[in-house]
Design an enzyme around this catalytic site. Sequence first.
Site, mmCIF file in Angstrom:
data_model
loop_
_atom_site.group_PDB
_atom_site.id
_atom_site.type_symbol
_atom_site.label_atom_id
_atom_site.label_comp_id
_atom_site.label_asym_id
_atom_site.label_seq_id
_atom_site.Cartn_x
_atom_site.Cartn_y
_atom_site.Cartn_z
ATOM 1 N N CYS A 117 -15.872 -28.062 80.089
ATOM 2 C CA CYS A 117 -15.493 -28.900 79.042
ATOM 3 C C CYS A 117 -14.392 -28.341 78.177
ATOM 4 C CB CYS A 117 -16.687 -29.391 77.997
ATOM 5 S SG CYS A 117 -18.097 -30.152 79.073
ATOM 6 N N HIS A 257 -14.605 -32.475 71.058
ATOM 7 C CA HIS A 257 -15.324 -32.627 72.471
ATOM 8 C C HIS A 257 -16.257 -33.568 72.309
ATOM 9 C CE1 HIS A 257 -16.759 -32.365 76.500
ATOM 10 N NE2 HIS A 257 -17.812 -31.563 76.294
ATOM 11 N N ASN A 287 -19.569 -38.220 78.352
ATOM 12 C CA ASN A 287 -18.967 -36.679 78.295
ATOM 13 C C ASN A 287 -18.128 -36.600 79.798
ATOM 14 O OD1 ASN A 287 -18.169 -34.079 78.574
ATOM 15 N ND2 ASN A 287 -20.205 -33.348 78.071
HETATM 16 N N1 ACO Z 1 -34.555 -40.986 78.483
HETATM 17 C C1 ACO Z 1 -35.480 -41.024 77.607
HETATM 18 N N2 ACO Z 1 -36.019 -39.845 77.321
HETATM 19 C C2 ACO Z 1 -35.633 -38.631 77.662
HETATM 20 C C3 ACO Z 1 -34.186 -38.580 78.209
HETATM 21 C C4 ACO Z 1 -33.556 -39.940 78.697
HETATM 22 N N3 ACO Z 1 -32.427 -40.205 79.005
HETATM 23 N N4 ACO Z 1 -33.773 -37.654 78.236
HETATM 24 C C5 ACO Z 1 -34.728 -36.698 77.846
HETATM 25 N N5 ACO Z 1 -35.714 -37.386 77.560
HETATM 26 C C6 ACO Z 1 -37.171 -36.904 76.999
HETATM 27 C C7 ACO Z 1 -37.473 -35.663 77.442
HETATM 28 O O1 ACO Z 1 -38.243 -35.454 78.568
HETATM 29 C C8 ACO Z 1 -38.135 -35.135 76.218
HETATM 30 O O2 ACO Z 1 -39.733 -35.572 76.473
HETATM 31 P P1 ACO Z 1 -40.973 -35.015 75.854
HETATM 32 O O3 ACO Z 1 -40.769 -34.618 74.552
HETATM 33 O O4 ACO Z 1 -41.918 -35.789 76.534
HETATM 34 O O5 ACO Z 1 -40.770 -33.459 76.670
HETATM 35 C C9 ACO Z 1 -37.568 -35.787 75.088
HETATM 36 O O6 ACO Z 1 -36.978 -36.866 75.409
HETATM 37 C C10 ACO Z 1 -36.701 -35.198 74.009
HETATM 38 O O7 ACO Z 1 -35.936 -34.318 74.970
HETATM 39 P P2 ACO Z 1 -34.829 -32.997 74.673
HETATM 40 O O8 ACO Z 1 -34.414 -32.649 75.566
HETATM 41 O O9 ACO Z 1 -35.630 -32.371 73.409
HETATM 42 O O10 ACO Z 1 -34.113 -34.225 73.726
HETATM 43 P P3 ACO Z 1 -32.708 -33.803 72.710
HETATM 44 O O11 ACO Z 1 -33.040 -34.536 71.374
HETATM 45 O O12 ACO Z 1 -32.416 -32.360 72.702
HETATM 46 O O13 ACO Z 1 -31.699 -34.605 73.530
HETATM 47 C C11 ACO Z 1 -29.459 -33.906 74.857
HETATM 48 C C12 ACO Z 1 -31.059 -34.138 74.620
HETATM 49 C C13 ACO Z 1 -29.203 -35.466 74.567
HETATM 50 C C14 ACO Z 1 -29.054 -33.707 76.207
HETATM 51 C C15 ACO Z 1 -29.179 -33.028 73.670
HETATM 52 O O14 ACO Z 1 -29.985 -31.790 74.010
HETATM 53 C C16 ACO Z 1 -27.603 -32.691 74.156
HETATM 54 O O15 ACO Z 1 -26.770 -33.602 73.769
HETATM 55 N N6 ACO Z 1 -27.458 -31.611 74.310
HETATM 56 C C17 ACO Z 1 -25.961 -30.943 74.430
HETATM 57 C C18 ACO Z 1 -25.256 -31.508 75.572
HETATM 58 C C19 ACO Z 1 -23.657 -30.862 75.477
HETATM 59 O O16 ACO Z 1 -23.291 -30.696 74.322
HETATM 60 N N7 ACO Z 1 -23.277 -30.487 76.661
HETATM 61 C C20 ACO Z 1 -21.828 -30.119 76.543
HETATM 62 C C21 ACO Z 1 -21.168 -29.405 77.393
HETATM 63 S S1 ACO Z 1 -21.425 -30.223 78.854
HETATM 64 C C22 ACO Z 1 -20.197 -29.196 80.008
HETATM 65 O O17 ACO Z 1 -19.893 -28.296 79.730
HETATM 66 C C23 ACO Z 1 -20.095 -29.886 81.475
#
Ligand code: ACO
Length: 330
Positions: A117, A257, A287
Site C-alpha cells: 500500500c 491511505h 482499499n
Molecule cells: N463480517 C462479519 N464478521 C466478521 C467479518 C466480516 N466481514 N470479518 C471478521 N468478522 C468477525 C471475526 O470473525 C470476529 O468474530 P469472533 O469475535 O467471533 O472471532 C469479529 O468479527 C471481530 O473480528 P476482528 O478481526 O477482531 O475485527 P476488527 O474490529 O479488528 O476489524 C478489520 C477487522 C476491519 C480487518 C480491521 O482489523 C482492520 O481494518 N485492520 C487493518 C487493515 C489495514 O489497515 N490494512 C492496510 C494495509 S493493506 C495492504 O498493505 C495490502
Amino acid sequence: MDKKYGIQIIGTGAYLPEKIVTNADLEKIVDTTDEWITQRTGIRERRIVEKGTAASDLAEKAARKAIEDANADPQEIDLIIIATSTPDMFFPSTACVLQRKLGIKNNSVCFDIFAACSGFLYALGIAKNMMESGQYRSCLIVGAEALSYVTNWKDRGTCVLFGDGAGAMLIKRVEGETNVLSVLLGANGAHTGILEIPAGGSRYPTTHETLDQGLNCIRMDGKEVFKHAVITMLKAAKKALELSNKKLEDLALLIPHQANMRIIEAMGERLNLPKEKIFVNLHKYGNISAATTIVALDEARKQGIVKTGDYVELVAFGAGLTWGAAVIRL
Ligand code: ACO
C-alpha cells in the site's frame, strides 16, 4: 555544470473499473452484513475488474488521463514507475508493458515497485531523487492494482476490504524549487507475516495444495495491522512535515491511505486535524493498495477540494511493513 533541479506535478488521472460490488453483494457470498462492514471499516462498495483485465489495462487508462490533464507529449516521458502488488506477470515489468501500450518509443527507463500500500509513495520518493539529480525530465508514476485476483472470496475477514483501480501522476523536472517538498519512507521487516500473499513466489511456488489452502491470496492479522497502521502513519506524517519545513496548519488537505475509516479517524484525532481537512473516498472504493493515495489526490483535485499552490500531505502504510509520507505543493 552545477544546476539545482526541482520537480512539478503537472497532471493526475485515475481509473476505476465500472463494476461495483456492494456490501449487500458480499452478504450473498460470505457470512457478513452491510452493518458489520460499514461500522468496522467505513467501506460501502468497491470496484472490481472484469475477468481478463490486468493491472496494465487499469494503469494505461489512468496514465492517459494524467497525460491529457497535463497536455503533455508521451514521447517526452523518460521514466515510468508502476507501484503494484498485482503485476501483469513476474516479468517483464508492468511498467514495460505500459510503455508499449502508450506507444512510447524513446527507451524510457521502466520498472515496478513492490511496497504494497505504500508503493505509490515509494515510487514518488524514487522519482524525486532520480529527477532532481538532473538525469530525467519527465516521469509517469502509477499505482495500479487488480487485487480481486488475489482476494480470498471465502475469507470474510479480508474479502470485504479490497478493491481494484489505478491512479497516475505526471511529473516534470524544472530548474529551481521543487514542489515535492519531502518524501519520508520506511520499512520494518520484523512483521512480514501479519499481512502477506504467502504462495506463488519462490518460497511456496504455486501448487494444487497452495491453491486449495488459499495461500495464493491475501492473508492478514487485521488487529495487528490496525495497531501498527495508526502509530506508524502518525509518525510518518509528522516526520515528513518536519522535513518539508511546513506545519500542519499549512496543509490544505491530508490524504491518508484508505484502508479503514477507524484508522483515518484515529489519526485525525491524534493530529487534531478538522475532519474537512482529511480526504476520504474509501466508502466508494475500499482499499486499492498502491493506488489509494493517487486516486484520492486526483479526485480531490478534480472536485476542486484542492487547487494549484495548495500544500497536501499523502501518507500510507502497508505490508512489509512499509510506510511513506510526502508533502507536495500542487
Ligand atoms: N463480517 C462479519 N464478521 C466478521 C467479518 C466480516 N466481514 N470479518 C471478521 N468478522 C468477525 C471475526 O470473525 C470476529 O468474530 P469472533 O469475535 O467471533 O472471532 C469479529 O468479527 C471481530 O473480528 P476482528 O478481526 O477482531 O475485527 P476488527 O474490529 O479488528 O476489524 C478489520 C477487522 C476491519 C480487518 C480491521 O482489523 C482492520 O481494518 N485492520 C487493518 C487493515 C489495514 O489497515 N490494512 C492496510 C494495509 S493493506 C495492504 O498493505 C495490502
